[in-house]
Design an enzyme around this catalytic site. Structure first.
Site, short mmCIF file in Angstrom:
data_model
loop_
_atom_site.label_atom_id
_atom_site.label_comp_id
_atom_site.label_asym_id
_atom_site.label_seq_id
_atom_site.Cartn_x
_atom_site.Cartn_y
_atom_site.Cartn_z
N LYS A 1 0.83 -1.21 0.00
CA LYS A 1 0.00 0.00 0.00
C LYS A 1 0.86 1.26 0.00
O LYS A 1 0.61 2.19 -0.76
CB LYS A 1 -0.92 0.04 1.23
CG LYS A 1 -1.97 -1.04 1.27
CD LYS A 1 -2.83 -0.89 2.51
CE LYS A 1 -2.05 -1.02 3.80
NZ LYS A 1 -1.94 -2.35 4.36
N ARG B 1 -10.44 0.81 8.31
CA ARG B 1 -10.06 -0.57 8.60
C ARG B 1 -11.17 -1.39 9.22
O ARG B 1 -10.98 -2.56 9.54
CB ARG B 1 -8.92 -0.59 9.60
CG ARG B 1 -7.64 -0.29 8.96
CD ARG B 1 -6.56 -0.81 9.88
NE ARG B 1 -5.36 -0.15 9.51
CZ ARG B 1 -4.23 -0.80 9.28
NH1 ARG B 1 -4.17 -2.09 9.43
NH2 ARG B 1 -3.17 -0.14 8.94
N ARG C 1 10.96 -7.27 5.82
CA ARG C 1 10.86 -5.85 5.48
C ARG C 1 11.79 -5.00 6.35
O ARG C 1 11.95 -5.24 7.54
CB ARG C 1 9.41 -5.39 5.70
CG ARG C 1 9.22 -3.89 5.62
CD ARG C 1 7.81 -3.51 5.33
NE ARG C 1 6.85 -3.86 6.37
CZ ARG C 1 5.53 -3.71 6.22
NH1 ARG C 1 5.04 -3.25 5.08
NH2 ARG C 1 4.71 -4.04 7.18
N ARG D 1 10.35 -2.53 11.50
CA ARG D 1 9.20 -2.00 12.22
C ARG D 1 8.93 -2.87 13.44
O ARG D 1 9.03 -4.07 13.38
CB ARG D 1 7.98 -2.01 11.32
CG ARG D 1 7.78 -0.70 10.58
CD ARG D 1 6.73 -0.82 9.53
NE ARG D 1 5.45 -1.29 10.04
CZ ARG D 1 4.32 -1.23 9.34
NH1 ARG D 1 4.31 -0.72 8.13
NH2 ARG D 1 3.19 -1.68 9.85
N ARG E 1 -2.35 -8.72 13.43
CA ARG E 1 -2.73 -7.81 12.34
C ARG E 1 -3.49 -8.55 11.26
O ARG E 1 -4.48 -8.04 10.72
CB ARG E 1 -1.48 -7.13 11.76
CG ARG E 1 -0.89 -6.10 12.73
CD ARG E 1 0.60 -5.92 12.53
NE ARG E 1 0.94 -5.22 11.30
CZ ARG E 1 2.11 -5.32 10.69
NH1 ARG E 1 3.06 -6.12 11.16
NH2 ARG E 1 2.34 -4.63 9.59
P1 ADP Z 1 -0.17 -2.47 8.28
O1 ADP Z 1 -1.25 -2.19 7.28
O2 ADP Z 1 1.00 -3.16 7.71
O3 ADP Z 1 -0.68 -3.20 9.50
P2 ADP Z 1 0.07 0.42 8.93
O4 ADP Z 1 1.36 1.12 8.82
O5 ADP Z 1 -1.00 0.79 8.00
O6 ADP Z 1 0.47 -1.12 8.82
O7 ADP Z 1 -0.49 0.56 10.42
C1 ADP Z 1 0.32 0.27 11.52
C2 ADP Z 1 -0.49 0.28 12.83
O8 ADP Z 1 -1.09 1.58 13.02
C3 ADP Z 1 -1.67 -0.68 12.88
O9 ADP Z 1 -1.30 -2.00 13.22
C4 ADP Z 1 -2.53 0.00 13.96
O10 ADP Z 1 -2.01 -0.22 15.24
C5 ADP Z 1 -2.37 1.46 13.62
N1 ADP Z 1 -3.39 1.92 12.65
C6 ADP Z 1 -3.16 2.39 11.41
N2 ADP Z 1 -4.31 2.71 10.80
C7 ADP Z 1 -5.30 2.39 11.66
C8 ADP Z 1 -6.72 2.45 11.61
N3 ADP Z 1 -7.38 2.91 10.53
N4 ADP Z 1 -7.44 2.03 12.69
C9 ADP Z 1 -6.81 1.58 13.77
N5 ADP Z 1 -5.48 1.49 13.89
C10 ADP Z 1 -4.72 1.88 12.85
#
Ligand code: ADP
Ligand code: ZN
Length: 223
Positions: free
Chosen positions: A14, A89, A123, A156, A167
């Protein structure tokens, strides 16, 4: 003005695809995960609230997420539009979003879970410019160093077996239903995320052009 959402399981690309598309179409790339990571790195109040949740791979509470998104979107630096990544999400977030913004398209990067583990566990990220590397397919020229800025690459905190399992579970339980919800209302564009980044980007651009594209919903609007 284009407003896109990009969705896809962990490691589906993404961030990479958003950055490529944003550069091409002059869009602002909004990554909710990056916003939270910035807050953690800079020891802000928000950072303190989300640090443990993120490290465990859990979702941050909807209220906080929504206020961060709302605040980011009220900065009107997106004259040509935006592409938002990591949001919505779950169903409540999707409802909040659809109430406030009309979306031109939802890009879904499709990747099997077997490939997710391979990508995520290998990663490395540049903390300065956010570029992602993969030690298998796209390792940096100098080990441990960002090709673009020389920054020291890091893993990360949530790219561990344990946090990834959490996740992935949330993704399948909570995020996948959002795609179904969008499918009924918005233009959803499914893209195979297995090929190399450039090839995936080409697929996305092909499906989004020629502008202006007609969202599916318009076909039945006259009835
Ligand atoms: P990934 O999609 O690989 O899990 P992101 O970088 O998009 O990683 O998000 C990392 C973390 O940030 C998530 O695991 C969550 O803890 C938080 N986060 C990001 N976007 C949201 C969201 N829309 N709702 C809740 N938590 C979020
Ligand atoms: Zn860098």
């Amino acid at each position: 003005m284009r407003k896109y959402v990009i969705m896809g399981v962990q490691g589906s690309g993404k961030g990479t695809q958003s950055q490529l598309l944003a550069a091409e179409l002059d869009l602002v790339h909004i990554s909710v995960g990056d916003i939270f990571r910035w807050n953690v790195q800079n020891h802000t109040k928000i950072g303190a609230l989300v640090r443990r949740t993120m490290a465990a791979g859990e979702l941050v509470g909807d209220d906080l997420v929504e206020s961060v998104v709302r605040e980011r979107l009220t900065q009107h630096d997106w004259n040509f539009g935006f592409i938002i990544d990591g949001f919505p999400r779950n169903r409540p977030q999707a409802e909040f979003f659809l109430e406030s913004y009309d979306i031109d398209g939802v890009i879904v990067l499709d990747l099997p879970d077997s490939e997710v583990r391979r990508r995520v566990l290998n990663r490395r990220v540049c903390p300065n410019c956010g570029i992602n590397y993969n030690l298998i397919d796209s390792s940096p020229k100098v080990a441990g160093q960002c090709d673009s800025c020389g920054g020291e690459l890091v893993t990360r905190e949530d790219d561990t077996e344990e946090a990834l399992a959490v996740r992935l579970r949330d993704y399948h339980e909570k995020t996948n239903p959002v795609i179904e919800l969008f499918r009924r209302k918005e233009y959803v564009l499914m893209v195979d995320a297995r090929p190399a980044p450039e090839a995936v980007q080409e697929q996305i651009r092909k499906s989004l052009s020629p502008p202006p594209f007609e969202p599916e919903k318009k076909e039945s609007a006259g009835a």
